[in-house]
Design a protein around this motif. Structure first.
Motif, PDB file in Angstrom:
ATOM      1  N   PRO A  58       0.809  -1.231   0.000  1.00 42.86           N
ATOM      2  CA  PRO A  58       0.000   0.000   0.000  1.00 42.86           C
ATOM      3  C   PRO A  58       0.837   1.274   0.000  1.00 42.86           C
ATOM      4  N   GLY A  59       0.448   2.191  -0.886  1.00 39.73           N
ATOM      5  CA  GLY A  59       1.137   3.465  -1.000  1.00 39.73           C
ATOM      6  C   GLY A  59       2.456   3.397  -1.735  1.00 39.73           C
ATOM      7  N   HIS A  60       2.766   2.263  -2.328  1.00 33.96           N
ATOM      8  CA  HIS A  60       4.001   2.047  -3.056  1.00 33.96           C
ATOM      9  C   HIS A  60       3.679   1.517  -4.456  1.00 33.96           C
ATOM     10  N   LEU A  65      -3.268   3.667  -1.261  1.00 39.27           N
ATOM     11  CA  LEU A  65      -3.253   3.645   0.193  1.00 39.27           C
ATOM     12  C   LEU A  65      -4.429   2.849   0.739  1.00 39.27           C
ATOM     13  N   VAL A  66      -4.229   2.301   1.925  1.00 40.95           N
ATOM     14  CA  VAL A  66      -5.314   1.653   2.657  1.00 40.95           C
ATOM     15  C   VAL A  66      -5.849   2.658   3.677  1.00 40.95           C
ATOM     16  N   PRO A  67      -7.132   2.991   3.635  1.00 41.90           N
ATOM     17  CA  PRO A  67      -7.665   3.957   4.603  1.00 41.90           C
ATOM     18  C   PRO A  67      -7.390   3.522   6.039  1.00 41.90           C
ATOM     19  N   ALA A 141       9.576  13.606   5.142  1.00 41.03           N
ATOM     20  CA  ALA A 141       8.755  13.274   3.979  1.00 41.03           C
ATOM     21  C   ALA A 141       7.483  14.118   3.950  1.00 41.03           C
ATOM     22  N   GLN A 142       6.878  14.356   5.106  1.00 44.34           N
ATOM     23  CA  GLN A 142       5.676  15.186   5.161  1.00 44.34           C
ATOM     24  C   GLN A 142       5.984  16.624   4.754  1.00 44.34           C
ATOM     25  N   ARG A 143       7.146  17.105   5.153  1.00 44.94           N
ATOM     26  CA  ARG A 143       7.513  18.496   4.888  1.00 44.94           C
ATOM     27  C   ARG A 143       8.005  18.699   3.457  1.00 44.94           C
ATOM     28  N   ASP A 144       8.858  17.788   2.977  1.00 45.70           N
ATOM     29  CA  ASP A 144       9.559  18.008   1.706  1.00 45.70           C
ATOM     30  C   ASP A 144       9.294  16.942   0.646  1.00 45.70           C
ATOM     31  N   GLY A 145       8.453  15.959   0.970  1.00 46.48           N
ATOM     32  CA  GLY A 145       8.212  14.872   0.032  1.00 46.48           C
ATOM     33  C   GLY A 145       9.263  13.776   0.170  1.00 46.48           C
ATOM     34  N   THR A 180       7.178   7.568  -4.445  1.00 50.00           N
ATOM     35  CA  THR A 180       6.371   6.986  -3.372  1.00 50.00           C
ATOM     36  C   THR A 180       5.677   8.110  -2.602  1.00 50.00           C
ATOM     37  N   SER A 181       4.406   7.932  -2.339  1.00 51.44           N
ATOM     38  CA  SER A 181       3.680   8.995  -1.640  1.00 51.44           C
ATOM     39  C   SER A 181       4.175   9.117  -0.205  1.00 51.44           C
TER      40      SER A 181
END
Length: 263
Positions: A58-60, A65-67, A141-145, A180-181
């Motif tokens: 998931p997410g790859h 993604l899985v909720p 990752a949240q800030r800059d990817g 990758t998200s």
């Protein structure tokens, strides 16, 4: 190799399938920040004798993604659901890093599904620094990817010699990591920030090969010790490799996998 697969509605996993449905089945799972393409070389020869199911987590890759996020237990359950949906009763399992941690969950809680397991480059428990380490990476990752994680991830995955000599690996995997998200990375990173399979694996009777690249920090020593404690496990060190030995020394990795499957 063409990546034309499908999303399995039962498990929420994306997969490609290769080889004859009449052959024994083998399931391949990748590391965090990678996808099923990391197994392309192995799929090419395995598909001649095995029914190969190659998973994107998931997410790859191509898996959504899985909720609500994932855990090692839910990912292992997803592998079983996918196997059941494909009509399998058992399968050989090969996983590296995150994929190997899912294998530990399968081997200790869903072992009746496993014909055998190859677990590569994953400690049997999360060291004390794991939660803080993964939280720091999640924050970046949240800030800059996830592109912000490319350099440190490649340095963790490969030896300096490979990074210098194999620009093809650097380019292709840099793209995979960056694509990758951040949320997919977060979900899987949280799943592996805390776990301990040591006691359960010591009682596990699944035929197992524990594998690590010789340059993968403390993991080779930990897996060698674990193999000696498991009732039906062997240890294999891959020379000239770090965290992803199937990419860094594919000849030695393939030889190990052939031995495992033929034993």
């Amino acid at each position: 190799m063409t990546r034309q697969g499908a999303l399995d509605p039962a498990s929420g996993l994306y997969f490609t399938e290769h080889g004859s449905a009449s052959h024994p089945a083998i399931v391949l799972t990748h590391s965090i920040l990678a996808d099923g393409r990391m197994w392309d070389r192995q799929v090419a020869w395995l598909a001649k004798e095995y029914r190969v199911i190659n998973v994107d987590l998931p997410g790859h890759g191509q898996c959504p993604l899985v909720p609500g996020g994932v855990s090692l237990a839910s990912l292992a359950d997803g592998i079983v659901k996918l196997a059941a949906a494909r009509g399998l009763e058992s399968f050989h399992y090969v996983g590296v890093s995150l994929g190997a941690m899912i294998g530990y969950e399968l081997a200790t809680r869903r072992s009746t599904w496993l014909a055998s397991m190859v677990a590569c480059d994953a400690p049997p428990f999360a060291p004390d620094n794991y939660p803080a380490l993964w939280e720091a990476r999640i924050s970046r990752a949240q800030r800059d990817g996830t592109a912000a994680l490319v350099e440190e991830t490649l340095q963790r995955w490969f030896t300096p010699q490979t990074l210098a000599r194999r620009p093809d690996y650097v380019e292709e995997l840099s793209e995979t990591i960056a694509q990758t998200s951040a949320e997919g990375f977060e979900h899987c990173a949280l799943a592996i920030s805390r776990f301990d399979y040591r006691d359960a694996l010591r009682a596990c009777t699944v035929r197992t090969t524990l594998v690590a690249g010789e340059s993968d920090g403390t993991i080779p020593e930990a897996l060698q010790a674990l193999a000696a404690q498991m009732p039906n496990a062997v240890w294999c060190e891959i020379p000239g490799a770090g965290h992803l030995p199937n990419l860094e020394n594919p000849d030695a990795f393939d030889a190990m996998l052939r031995r495992h499957l033929s034993s």
